[in-house]
Design an enzyme around this catalytic site. Structure first.
Site, PDB file in Angstrom:
ATOM      1  N   ALA A   1       0.823  -1.212   0.000  1.00 32.12           N
ATOM      2  CA  ALA A   1       0.000   0.000   0.000  1.00 32.12           C
ATOM      3  C   ALA A   1       0.852   1.254   0.000  1.00 32.12           C
ATOM      4  O   ALA A   1       0.446   2.300   0.494  1.00 32.12           O
ATOM      5  CB  ALA A   1      -0.926  -0.004   1.212  1.00 32.12           C
TER       6      ALA A   1
ATOM      7  N   ARG B   1      -2.152   9.590 -10.080  1.00 30.22           N
ATOM      8  CA  ARG B   1      -3.202   9.851 -11.066  1.00 30.22           C
ATOM      9  C   ARG B   1      -4.571  10.140 -10.443  1.00 30.22           C
ATOM     10  O   ARG B   1      -5.491  10.574 -11.119  1.00 30.22           O
ATOM     11  CB  ARG B   1      -3.306   8.683 -12.051  1.00 30.22           C
TER      12      ARG B   1
ATOM     13  N   THR C   1       8.103  -3.611  -6.054  1.00 31.33           N
ATOM     14  CA  THR C   1       7.264  -4.521  -5.267  1.00 31.33           C
ATOM     15  C   THR C   1       8.110  -5.521  -4.467  1.00 31.33           C
ATOM     16  O   THR C   1       7.735  -5.903  -3.357  1.00 31.33           O
ATOM     17  CB  THR C   1       6.295  -5.292  -6.193  1.00 31.33           C
TER      18      THR C   1
ATOM     19  N   GLY D   1      -3.111  -3.261  -1.840  1.00 30.68           N
ATOM     20  CA  GLY D   1      -4.061  -2.359  -1.168  1.00 30.68           C
ATOM     21  C   GLY D   1      -5.015  -1.661  -2.118  1.00 30.68           C
ATOM     22  O   GLY D   1      -6.030  -1.118  -1.684  1.00 30.68           O
TER      23      GLY D   1
ATOM     24  N   ASN E   1       0.137 -11.184 -15.037  1.00 32.03           N
ATOM     25  CA  ASN E   1       0.310 -11.301 -13.597  1.00 32.03           C
ATOM     26  C   ASN E   1      -0.581 -10.282 -12.906  1.00 32.03           C
ATOM     27  O   ASN E   1      -0.546  -9.099 -13.228  1.00 32.03           O
ATOM     28  CB  ASN E   1       1.791 -11.010 -13.291  1.00 32.03           C
TER      29      ASN E   1
ATOM     30  N   SER F   1     -52.881  25.144  11.907  1.00 30.25           N
ATOM     31  CA  SER F   1     -51.849  25.465  10.922  1.00 30.25           C
ATOM     32  C   SER F   1     -51.112  26.743  11.280  1.00 30.25           C
ATOM     33  O   SER F   1     -51.659  27.628  11.920  1.00 30.25           O
ATOM     34  CB  SER F   1     -52.486  25.639   9.541  1.00 30.25           C
TER      35      SER F   1
END
Ligand code: UD1
Ligand code: CA
Length: 459
Positions: free
Chosen positions: A11, A17, A82, A104, A170, A406
């Site tokens: 994460a 973006r 990674t 994440g 992958n 009312s």
């Protein structure tokens, strides 16, 4: 005995973006952050110990999960890939464990796929989750040898033209025995197009070690879709809502249009409930039997009793609505509203911290706040509880059977006695006695011979 499962959730990505001040994994779908989905739908159901690798905006991410003491937070100060991310978490994981790598920002992976990955890893294999993609651009491609066995993964940026033609990609999710993973990750280099430590290179290390690499195939692209921008976030929101809608319909709820239904929390519905189009349900919503909700309603943390109808365009927040009630159209029930059986709240009525007794009606254009109404009370159109003096809030009580004419202003604190009647247009500043008519308005008079002014001639 099954080996302990440790889930490592990657994460640390920035999510540039998204163009957001919020870290990507705190962006929400279906009312929960992406990271909460991964924790609650993926890691937790498998009984995993959880390690979260955080980087950019890490303090915000940690703060969002501050009450969860079971999480092991691992900082990755620089995002070097990674493989590097996983390396940060491995020191906290024992050799005998099975490690499951989750992303994440990939919130919809099914428990079945994850279980298949973990089962293979428990057998000593390296299991990777793959998927066939119509357009595989950008993803790592799965390389297979002449016998069809997995030989490695090549990243898009490192791939040649023939490798780029491969459509099996992958997903990034994998499971492996901890000791072997530690060995492979320790041997990763960064001599590649991006100068990163690729976790994917573990595959060729496993092959070299003679460890079997097994591909588990995801059911669909949607299952393993990640989020990089707001367009993908919106697409996943719809995919997630579609699966929620199917689940609630399987449980017996009628949705007039499942494509126009949004649940951003938890819903419990009894038998034969029906929800019309464009309703949004948030927090915890509990419906009894035979509840009907009209179009364009928002319900947040609401409980609704059997047989009640919520008419179009109503907003209910923190309200408890009894059985056999009618609410709306165009009603707004704010927190602390409690309607007893058979109460009716009509159009352009706002209630807040208000208890409304059985069979009582507030049908038109009223504000009732900090109030307690008994049974069988009738509140006329345009009635206002003046509960706020600019500094403090005060209460209004209206006892059983009272009738409020009312356009009445009830200046709190004030009590209207049992079966009292209040004349229309009254400004009530003192308690009104039971069984009595109370009128508090200017007396009507007519002026004989009165003439309207006429226009002067000389100007
Ligand atoms: C990775 C895979 C690629 C796969 C793709 C699927 C590698 C080298 N490549 O691509 O084969 O097809 O995922 O989406 O693994 N992260 C960190 N720290 C880092 C880098 C990434 O925590 O240093 C996290 C990101 O927040 C994200 C995940 O890891 O959740 C994947 O990173 P991302 O950059 O999106 O994937 P790629 O490396 O492009
Ligand atoms: Ca990615």
């Amino acid at each position: 005995m099954s080996k302990d499962l440790h889930a490592v959730i990657l994460a640390a990505g920035q999510g540039t973006r998204m163009k957001s001040a919020r870290p990507k994994v705190l962006q929400e779908i279906a009312g929960h952050s992406l990271l909460a989905h991964v924790l609650d739908q993926q890691a937790r159901p498998l009984g995993a110990q959880v390690h979260v690798v955080y980087g950019h905006g890490g303090e915000q991410v940690r703060a969002a999960f501050a009450d969860d003491e079971s999480l092991n937070w691992v900082e990755q100060a620089q995002q070097l890939g990674t493989g590097h991310a996983v390396a940060q978490a491995l020191p906290g994981i024992p050799d005998e464990a099975v490690v499951l790598i989750l992303y994440g920002d990939v919130p919809m992976v099914s428990p079945d796929s994850l279980r298949a990955l973990c089962d293979a890893a428990r057998e000593g294999e390296l299991a990777i989750l793959t998927v066939e993609m119509a357009d595989p651009a950008g993803y790592g491609r799965i390389l297979r040898d002449a016998r069809g066995a997995i030989a490695g993964i090549v990243e898009h940026k490192d791939a040649d033209a023939s490798q780029r033609a491969i459509r099996e990609v992958n997903t990034g999710l994998l499971a492996a025995p901890a000791a072997a993973l530690r060995r492979w990750v320790g041997a990763l280099g960064n001599d590649n197009a991006q100068g990163e430590y690729y976790l994917t290179d573990c595959v060729s290390h496993a092959v070299a070690d003679g460890v079997e690499v097994r591909a588990i195939h995801a059911r669909s692209e949607a299952e393993v879709a990640g989020v990089n921008d707001r367009i993908q976030l919106a697409a996943l929101e719809r995919a997630c809502q579609a699966s929620i809608a199917q689940a609630v319909m399987r449980d017996g709820l009628q949705l007039i249009d499942p494509a126009r239904f949004d649940l951003r929390g938890r819903l419990v519905a009894g038998r034969d409930c029906c929800i019309d189009v464009n309703c949004v349900l948030e927090g915890e919503v509990i419906l009894g039997d035979d509840v009907r909700i009209g179009p364009n309603c928002l319900l947040r943390n609401v409980r609704v009793g059997d047989g009640t109808r919520i008419e179009a365009n109503s907003v209910l927040d923190g309200a408890e609505v009894g059985p056999g009630c009618t609410v709306g159209p165009f009603a707004r029930l704010r927190p602390g509203t409690r309607l007893a059986e058979g109460a009716r709240i009509g159009n352009f009525v706002e209630t807040k911290q208000a208890r409304v007794g059985p069979g009582s009606k507030i049908n038109h254009l009223s504000y009732v706040g900090d109030a307690e109404l008994g049974a069988g009370v009738n509140v006329g159109a345009g009635t206002i509880t003046c509960n706020y003096d600019g500094v403090n809030k005060h209460r209004t009580t209206i006892e059983d059977g009272a009738f409020i004419g009312s356009d009445t202003a009830l200046v709190a604190p004030v009590n209207i006695g049992r079966n009292a009647t209040i004349g229309a247009g009254s400004v009530i500043t003192r308690d009104a006695p039971a069984d009595t008519l109370t009128v508090a308005r200017g007396k009507q008079r007519s002026v004989d011979g009165w003439k309207r002014p006429s226009k002067k001639k000389d100007n």
